[in-house]
Design a protein around this motif. Sequence first.
Motif, mmCIF file in Angstrom:
data_model
loop_
_atom_site.group_PDB
_atom_site.id
_atom_site.type_symbol
_atom_site.label_atom_id
_atom_site.label_comp_id
_atom_site.label_asym_id
_atom_site.label_seq_id
_atom_site.Cartn_x
_atom_site.Cartn_y
_atom_site.Cartn_z
ATOM 1 N N ARG A 284 0.832 -1.205 0.000
ATOM 2 C CA ARG A 284 0.000 0.000 0.000
ATOM 3 C C ARG A 284 0.868 1.257 0.000
ATOM 4 N NH1 ARG A 284 -4.094 2.045 4.840
ATOM 5 N NH2 ARG A 284 -4.143 4.222 4.165
ATOM 6 N N ALA A 285 1.939 1.227 0.768
ATOM 7 C CA ALA A 285 2.819 2.398 0.828
ATOM 8 C C ALA A 285 3.459 2.659 -0.519
ATOM 9 C CB ALA A 285 3.890 2.187 1.899
ATOM 10 N N GLU B 139 0.849 4.169 -2.862
ATOM 11 C CA GLU B 139 0.587 5.579 -2.576
ATOM 12 C C GLU B 139 1.765 6.457 -3.007
ATOM 13 O OE1 GLU B 139 -2.384 4.965 1.295
ATOM 14 O OE2 GLU B 139 -0.300 5.609 1.593
ATOM 15 N N GLN B 140 2.983 5.969 -2.802
ATOM 16 C CA GLN B 140 4.160 6.743 -3.196
ATOM 17 C C GLN B 140 4.200 6.927 -4.708
ATOM 18 O OE1 GLN B 140 6.645 7.989 -1.012
ATOM 19 N NE2 GLN B 140 7.437 9.066 -2.798
ATOM 20 N N GLY C 134 1.599 6.634 -6.784
ATOM 21 C CA GLY C 134 0.418 7.330 -7.276
ATOM 22 C C GLY C 134 0.381 8.811 -6.971
ATOM 23 N N SER C 135 0.820 9.188 -5.761
ATOM 24 C CA SER C 135 0.688 10.586 -5.356
ATOM 25 C C SER C 135 2.001 11.234 -4.923
ATOM 26 C CB SER C 135 -0.330 10.707 -4.210
ATOM 27 O OG SER C 135 0.137 10.010 -3.062
ATOM 28 N N VAL D 140 3.446 8.830 0.945
ATOM 29 C CA VAL D 140 2.662 7.840 1.689
ATOM 30 C C VAL D 140 1.675 8.593 2.569
ATOM 31 C CG1 VAL D 140 2.749 5.927 3.330
ATOM 32 C CG2 VAL D 140 4.580 6.224 1.656
ATOM 33 N N SER D 141 0.440 8.121 2.631
ATOM 34 C CA SER D 141 -0.612 8.834 3.345
ATOM 35 C C SER D 141 -0.370 8.843 4.849
ATOM 36 C CB SER D 141 -1.969 8.186 3.061
ATOM 37 O OG SER D 141 -2.044 6.894 3.640
#
Length: 234
Positions: free
Chosen positions: A4-5, A8-9, A11-12, A15-16
């Motif tokens: 997941r990290a 997110e890294q 994609g955006s 990390v959220s």
Amino acid sequence: GFPRAVGEQVGSGAVSAGFLQGLWDVVLGDAIRSSSISEAAVIALLDRLRANLSSPVNVSRIARDVGLSGHQAAINRIEELVRAFLAWHCYRIRDRGPNAAAQRKLYFVDPLIAQLPHVRNPSLPLPEAAKLAEQQIGLTLARAVSLDRPAQLAQTDAVMYERTSTGAEIDFVGPALQIPFECKYTDEGWRRDALTIKARHGRGVMITRSSLLTGPHEPVWAVPAGILAWLIGS
């Protein structure tokens, strides 16, 4: 890293905060089980281990620096991280196997764990890129040699470090690796370290930042960390 990290890294670009909070909850609530240790002490412990990445662990010194009751308390907290699969031991090799009596290195299973002290307290430094590169290469090697023996990854006895007779250190060795690997996350000075590998093993791999040197007549290859991790992982 954690799927997941990584997603997110990619994609955006970051990390959220939700994932970082969840990871912290795992460390504080699931891994560190001592009810007497405070949140501040856990942050201090992780930060001290972050600073110690790539070096053998002196648990007595860590206990003093963090304010734990003694070296056994430091050992217990470290073992809790290992049992929770948040960190892993890198033993010193002896006679082709782990030397349980020697000081071990400790690496985290993901760069985010080394970054948690800074996330919780921005005045604390981020981990050094060179140490994170060494950590991730070691983990990649450990995973690669454990594909047919998953328990070996938990036992952490396949990828070890070596101290030569001259006092030099080689980061990752072991019978399963066949050749040694030394992390030098820079493009300068790695040729000098390559001499240690050549003198001790005859051949091996230097992990650099971007320098690349391979060929049938080169006993010690230089391969960038990112390329090596991708090749091993693929």
